[in-house]
Write a protein that holds these residues in place. Structure first.
Motif, PDB file in Angstrom:
ATOM      1  N   GLY A 479       0.792  -1.142   0.110  1.00 22.04           N
ATOM      2  CA  GLY A 479       0.093  -0.124   0.096  1.00 22.04           C
ATOM      3  C   GLY A 479       0.970   1.301   0.010  1.00 22.04           C
ATOM      4  O   GLY A 479       2.040   1.225  -0.123  1.00 22.04           O
ATOM      5  N   ALA A 480       0.268   2.363   0.003  1.00 14.66           N
ATOM      6  CA  ALA A 480       0.759   3.554   0.247  1.00 14.66           C
ATOM      7  C   ALA A 480       1.810   3.803   1.538  1.00 14.66           C
ATOM      8  O   ALA A 480       1.342   3.178   2.491  1.00 14.66           O
ATOM      9  CB  ALA A 480      -0.068   4.883   0.215  1.00 14.66           C
ATOM     10  N   ASP A 491       6.588  -0.934  -4.978  1.00 14.05           N
ATOM     11  CA  ASP A 491       7.763  -1.409  -5.607  1.00 14.05           C
ATOM     12  C   ASP A 491       8.133  -2.795  -4.693  1.00 14.05           C
ATOM     13  O   ASP A 491       9.308  -3.276  -4.952  1.00 14.05           O
ATOM     14  CB  ASP A 491       8.713  -0.627  -5.382  1.00 14.05           C
ATOM     15  N   THR A 492       7.086  -3.152  -3.788  1.00 14.73           N
ATOM     16  CA  THR A 492       7.531  -4.488  -2.700  1.00 14.73           C
ATOM     17  C   THR A 492       8.288  -4.136  -1.694  1.00 14.73           C
ATOM     18  O   THR A 492       8.888  -4.964  -1.218  1.00 14.73           O
ATOM     19  CB  THR A 492       7.620  -5.750  -3.708  1.00 14.73           C
ATOM     20  N   ARG A 493       9.032  -2.932  -1.722  1.00 20.01           N
ATOM     21  CA  ARG A 493       9.936  -2.715  -0.606  1.00 20.01           C
ATOM     22  C   ARG A 493       9.314  -2.574   0.759  1.00 20.01           C
ATOM     23  O   ARG A 493       8.342  -1.814   0.730  1.00 20.01           O
ATOM     24  CB  ARG A 493      10.780  -1.552  -0.981  1.00 20.01           C
ATOM     25  N   VAL A 494      10.103  -2.949   1.865  1.00 19.93           N
ATOM     26  CA  VAL A 494       9.571  -2.983   3.046  1.00 19.93           C
ATOM     27  C   VAL A 494       9.706  -1.623   3.540  1.00 19.93           C
ATOM     28  O   VAL A 494      10.700  -0.827   3.514  1.00 19.93           O
ATOM     29  CB  VAL A 494      10.253  -3.794   4.293  1.00 19.93           C
ATOM     30  N   ILE A 495       8.384  -0.974   3.839  1.00 19.03           N
ATOM     31  CA  ILE A 495       8.390   0.527   4.244  1.00 19.03           C
ATOM     32  C   ILE A 495       9.299   0.769   5.238  1.00 19.03           C
ATOM     33  O   ILE A 495       9.431   0.352   6.691  1.00 19.03           O
ATOM     34  CB  ILE A 495       7.076   0.987   4.803  1.00 19.03           C
ATOM     35  N   GLY A 496      10.202   1.799   4.963  1.00 18.52           N
ATOM     36  CA  GLY A 496      11.136   2.378   5.987  1.00 18.52           C
ATOM     37  C   GLY A 496      12.613   1.667   6.264  1.00 18.52           C
ATOM     38  O   GLY A 496      13.455   2.010   6.969  1.00 18.52           O
ATOM     39  N   LEU A 497      12.642   0.581   5.481  1.00 18.82           N
ATOM     40  CA  LEU A 497      13.644  -0.287   5.527  1.00 18.82           C
ATOM     41  C   LEU A 497      14.560  -0.187   3.906  1.00 18.82           C
ATOM     42  O   LEU A 497      13.733  -0.081   3.029  1.00 18.82           O
ATOM     43  CB  LEU A 497      13.795  -1.446   6.009  1.00 18.82           C
ATOM     44  N   ARG A 498      15.676  -0.211   3.905  1.00 21.83           N
ATOM     45  CA  ARG A 498      16.314  -0.338   2.516  1.00 21.83           C
ATOM     46  C   ARG A 498      16.801  -1.685   2.174  1.00 21.83           C
ATOM     47  O   ARG A 498      17.283  -2.563   3.254  1.00 21.83           O
ATOM     48  CB  ARG A 498      17.632   0.425   2.474  1.00 21.83           C
ATOM     49  N   ASP A 529      10.832  -7.565 -12.378  1.00 23.29           N
ATOM     50  CA  ASP A 529      11.092  -6.301 -13.269  1.00 23.29           C
ATOM     51  C   ASP A 529      11.368  -5.060 -12.295  1.00 23.29           C
ATOM     52  O   ASP A 529      12.421  -4.158 -12.576  1.00 23.29           O
ATOM     53  CB  ASP A 529      10.111  -6.201 -14.137  1.00 23.29           C
ATOM     54  N   LEU A 530      10.318  -5.016 -11.527  1.00 22.90           N
ATOM     55  CA  LEU A 530      10.771  -3.906 -10.282  1.00 22.90           C
ATOM     56  C   LEU A 530      12.238  -3.933  -9.696  1.00 22.90           C
ATOM     57  O   LEU A 530      13.012  -3.077  -9.407  1.00 22.90           O
ATOM     58  CB  LEU A 530       9.762  -3.800  -9.329  1.00 22.90           C
ATOM     59  N   ILE A 531      12.533  -5.118  -9.438  1.00 20.52           N
ATOM     60  CA  ILE A 531      13.690  -5.507  -8.549  1.00 20.52           C
ATOM     61  C   ILE A 531      15.123  -5.273  -9.529  1.00 20.52           C
ATOM     62  O   ILE A 531      15.982  -4.517  -9.202  1.00 20.52           O
ATOM     63  CB  ILE A 531      13.780  -7.032  -8.099  1.00 20.52           C
ATOM     64  N   LYS A 532      14.898  -5.407 -10.890  1.00 18.51           N
ATOM     65  CA  LYS A 532      15.884  -5.340 -11.754  1.00 18.51           C
ATOM     66  C   LYS A 532      15.898  -3.986 -12.297  1.00 18.51           C
ATOM     67  O   LYS A 532      16.808  -3.498 -13.063  1.00 18.51           O
ATOM     68  CB  LYS A 532      15.866  -6.449 -13.029  1.00 18.51           C
ATOM     69  N   GLN A 533      14.883  -3.211 -11.807  1.00 23.94           N
ATOM     70  CA  GLN A 533      14.824  -1.980 -12.481  1.00 23.94           C
ATOM     71  C   GLN A 533      14.789  -1.840 -13.737  1.00 23.94           C
ATOM     72  O   GLN A 533      15.056  -0.982 -14.575  1.00 23.94           O
ATOM     73  CB  GLN A 533      15.877  -1.045 -11.898  1.00 23.94           C
ATOM     74  N   GLN A 534      13.999  -2.781 -14.445  1.00 26.94           N
ATOM     75  CA  GLN A 534      13.706  -2.754 -15.792  1.00 26.94           C
ATOM     76  C   GLN A 534      12.432  -2.170 -16.114  1.00 26.94           C
ATOM     77  O   GLN A 534      11.392  -1.887 -15.157  1.00 26.94           O
ATOM     78  CB  GLN A 534      13.558  -4.256 -16.042  1.00 26.94           C
ATOM     79  N   THR A 535      12.246  -1.531 -17.304  1.00 27.32           N
ATOM     80  CA  THR A 535      11.007  -1.058 -17.630  1.00 27.32           C
ATOM     81  C   THR A 535       9.898  -2.035 -17.682  1.00 27.32           C
ATOM     82  O   THR A 535       9.986  -3.039 -18.220  1.00 27.32           O
ATOM     83  CB  THR A 535      11.170  -0.350 -19.071  1.00 27.32           C
TER      84      THR A 535
END
Length: 562
Positions: A479-480, A491-498, A529-535
């Motif tokens: 979500g947002a 982008d499926t990234r855990v919010i607040g963590l890198r 694709d998001l992980i690989k930063q592909q279009t």
């Protein structure tokens, strides 16, 4: 043991999502990927032979045999919640049913804050994944890793009779419920190839294992994600009774499923501060949504005696099973080569619902999920359930002990709308089976039983008889970033963590109308694709089939028999 201790990506869980990611991320030969799985090999006849589907899901070797806490709205029953613990994960123990969900399910995701996850953006990834047996069109594709077909093509006449009965009851026919129009009755699709279960282990992992840059480790249990401030740096694992650490140069990706992924986050000190404090786990990063928003599908078996000796009940004895198994071993054909769910239906429980919320799996047998006969004689059954529940539960860590399972509470049927929908399941199903197409086959109603008529009687039956359809999801909601219930961003990234992501069914904001393996694979394809930063693949604008008068009508015409 893997000689390396540092990798570009570490994927936790070789299941429906993890195998997809392992394949797609290792397409770059310069990228070193470590795939970790607690279970072992899927090289078992009971996994690979489709008809044996009830065995692996009930076997400790191949599945985490979780059980819920007493469910207060189901007479305090503890419900079985098996999750794959083997290469292929739950795609190696599931029913192999291929249902994408309705287009509006994914529009609903975006409406809840999962930007870019509408149907137009998801469709290209469903198509990228699949190898559809019956040609290509705007909705379906060929050439992907995942084989999809109709098994034995509805050879048993009971399948066709059920589809015809649905139309006689006033519902539409659908040529392809994974295409333009989900609503209606038609053939069901399964992930089987040349008579073999086509799990993500077979479809994605085995080809990728030929690459030198993929390192697969089985028998490994992840204790926690290692953090350096707000950055994930690797994982700590237990293997053969020993602990060791692996470092991730780019990212750690949790694909341990809707029970495993939130539990690993909580073991790592990431989650609701109150839950972690009660479990004695040191808080590293507060994310209240971890483990909440748990959803699942419930279903029950609507069973009838069959007047003709056509059902599979005569094939459940040891000699018949042996014959089926021998034919499958030799030729990969016959009853061993199908999951037996070859026709289906998707309908709306009442007028005013825009897209279907009830699903039928038709089975030409009256039996239980453990493979045992329900009664002596021939029979058939509908697996019917409400697929858009409003009840929500949670997965909560109980201890920092790696061997202590989490506390699972679905709160099934907590919301009154869910109970109302199951009343519709009973009444609408009786109406369908009462149609002329079923006259040659319909015998006595075994379950629920003709005496179960009133709301109170139906409610009592449902609370005592429903079972999980084994579709848990939602516990690491996408979500947002300003949504306090969200765990990962769009982008499926855990919010607040890198450098930490979650990619599996736990990130579904809401549960789709259908079985979850297909959308889980789609999510992993798009996440890669998001992980690989592909279009990202370009969104596809296609028509979505909806009932013409859904606002005012529950079906398209009056039934032949009421």
């Amino acid at each position: 043991m893997v000689p390396l201790s540092s990798f570009d990506y570490i994927i936790v869980g070789a299941g429906s999502a993890g195998c997809v990611l392992a394949n797609r991320l290792t397409e770059d030969p310069q990228c070193q990927v470590l795939l970790l799985e607690t279970g072992g090999s899927d090289r078992s006849i009971f996994i690979q032979m489709p008809t044996a589907l009830s065995i692996p899901m009930n076997t400790k070797k191949y599945a985490w045999q979780f059980h819920t806490e007493p469910e207060p709205y189901l007479n305090n029953r503890r419900m079985h919640c098996p999750r794959g613990k083997v290469l292929g994960g739950s795609s190696s123990i599931n029913g192999m049913v291929y249902v994408r969900g309705h287009a509006r399910d994914f529009d609903e995701w975006e409406a809840q804050g999962a930007e870019g996850w509408n149907y137009q953006q998801c469709l290209p990834y469903f198509k990228k994944a699949e190898d559809w047996a019956f040609g290509e069109d705007d909705y379906r594709s060929q050439g992907g890793p995942l084989a999809v077909n109709n098994g034995n093509n509805m050879q048993n006449p009971l399948y066709g009779a059920f589809v015809e009965a649905g139309q006689q009851a006033g519902y539409m026919h659908t040529d392809d419920y994974n295409g333009k129009q989900q609503e209606g009755f038609g053939a069901m699709h399964m992930t089987v190839k040349n008579g073999v279960r086509w799990s993500t282990a077979n479809a994605y992992l085995r080809p990728a294992m030929q690459r030198a840059n993929l390192h697969v480790q089985t028998g490994v249990q992840v204790e926690k994600v290692l953090l350096d401030g707000n950055k994930a740096t690797g994982v700590r694992v237990r293997q053969n009774g020993q602990f060791r650490e692996f470092q991730a140069r780019r990212e750690v990706i949790l694909s341990a499923g809707s029970i495993g992924s939130p539990h690993i986050l909580q073991l790592s000190g990431i989650g609701d501060p109150v839950v972690l404090e009660e479990a004695g786990v040191e808080l590293k990063h507060a994310l209240p949504g971890v483990g909440s928003n748990l959803q699942d599908h419930l279903e029950f078996y609507f069973q009838y005696e069959c007047k003709e000796p056509l059902s599979l009940n005569s094939k459940l004895g040891p000699l018949s099973k042996l014959a089926i198994g021998v034919r499958w071993i030799l030729f990969k054909t016959g009853l061993g080569a199908t999951n037996h769910f070859e026709s289906c239906g998707f309908i709306r429980s009442k007028a005013g619902i825009e897209w279907p919320d009830l699903q039928y799996h038709f089975l030409p047998a009256a039996m239980r999920y453990d493979g045992r006969s329900a009664f002596a004689g021939h029979g058939f059954q509908l697996h019917i359930g409400h697929n858009k529940p409003k009840s929500r539960g949670s997965v909560k860590i109980q201890s920092d002990d790696l061997d202590c399972p989490p506390k699972i509470q679905f709160n099934y049927l907590q919301h009154p709308d869910d109970i109302e929908a199951f009343r519709a399941c009973v009444r609408l199903s009786r109406e369908i089976i009462a149609q002329p197409a079923m006259d040659p086959y319909r015998g006595n109603e075994i379950q629920p039983g003709a005496a179960v008529v009133t709301d109170e009687q139906i409610d009592s039956f449902v609370r005592s008889a429903v079972e999980s359809a084994y579709h848990p999801c939602g516990t690491c909601k996408m979500g947002a970033i300003d949504d306090p219930t969200a765990v990962v961003d769009s982008d499926t990234r855990v919010i607040g963590l890198r450098q930490l992501r979650v990619v599996d069914s736990s990130i579904f904001p809401t549960i789709p109308n259908g079985n979850l393996n297909a959308p889980t694979i789609m999510v992993a394809e798009r996440a890669a694709d998001l992980i690989k930063q592909q279009t990202a693949l370009s969104g596809e604008s296609v028509a979505v089939g909806l009932a013409e008068h859904w606002q005012s009508q529950q079906r398209c015409h009056a039934p032949l028999r009421g």
